[in-house]
Design an enzyme around this catalytic site. Structure first.
Site, short mmCIF file in Angstrom:
data_model
loop_
_atom_site.label_atom_id
_atom_site.label_comp_id
_atom_site.label_asym_id
_atom_site.label_seq_id
_atom_site.Cartn_x
_atom_site.Cartn_y
_atom_site.Cartn_z
CB ALA A 7 0.40 -10.11 -9.71
CD GLU A 61 6.63 -14.70 2.37
OE1 GLU A 61 6.67 -15.38 1.55
OE2 GLU A 61 6.47 -15.06 3.56
CG ASN A 97 6.91 -4.40 -4.70
OD1 ASN A 97 6.52 -3.40 -5.05
ND2 ASN A 97 6.59 -5.45 -5.09
CE1 TYR A 110 -0.20 -6.23 -0.73
CE2 TYR A 110 2.39 -6.42 -0.22
CZ TYR A 110 1.03 -6.80 -1.10
OH TYR A 110 1.24 -7.57 -2.07
#
Length: 145
Positions: free
Chosen positions: A72, A105, A110, A117
């Site tokens: 985050a 996950e 998103n 990633y």
């Protein structure tokens, strides 16, 4: 930017981000439980003075595999490379602890996180239908060898 392991004193700003960014998010008790475990690593990125938590991430490690459980960045600081800073350090530190494969996950919608990633070598390898709630959304499963 300063990188350090998350501590209990960080949970105030971490919980603010968690509640702002995730629905539903983790509880304070969940973070505390994971911070006390020996098989987890939680990191925070702070400003140069160490006064402001800009983002956080965590991994749960079992033998030579790990599950990235949180990534985050404060909404008002996204797009500044903080997520990359966290992921680079998280993957390197996990590797130093013997982790050879990482899983995660992410919400299907998103795209920004999926792009992050992917840049760190994660590849999509599965889908969990209707995994997330509020709103209901599929989870994209990703793995990095």
């Amino acid at each position: 930017m300063i990188l350090r392991e998350m501590c209990e004193d960080d949970l105030g700003p971490v919980m603010e981000m968690e509640e702002d960014l995730f629905s539903p998010g983790w509880s304070r008790e969940s973070f505390l439980d994971f911070l006390r475990r020996k098989d987890t690593l939680f990191l925070v990125a702070a400003d140069e003075k160490g006064n402001c938590i800009l983002g956080y991430c965590g991994v749960l490690m079992v033998l030579d595999e790990g599950d990235v459980v949180n990534v985050a960045v404060r909404r008002d600081r996204q797009g500044e490379g903080i997520g990359s800073f966290l992921m680079r350090n998280l993957t390197e530190l996990a590797a130093r602890r013997g982790v050879k494969r990482l899983h995660l996950e992410v919400r299907r919608g998103n795209e920004r996180a999926i792009g992050l990633y992917s840049r760190f070598g994660f590849r999509q390898d599965g889908l969990r239908r209707n995994y997330y709630t509020d709103p209901v959304e599929d989870a994209v499963l990703m793995t990095r060898e």
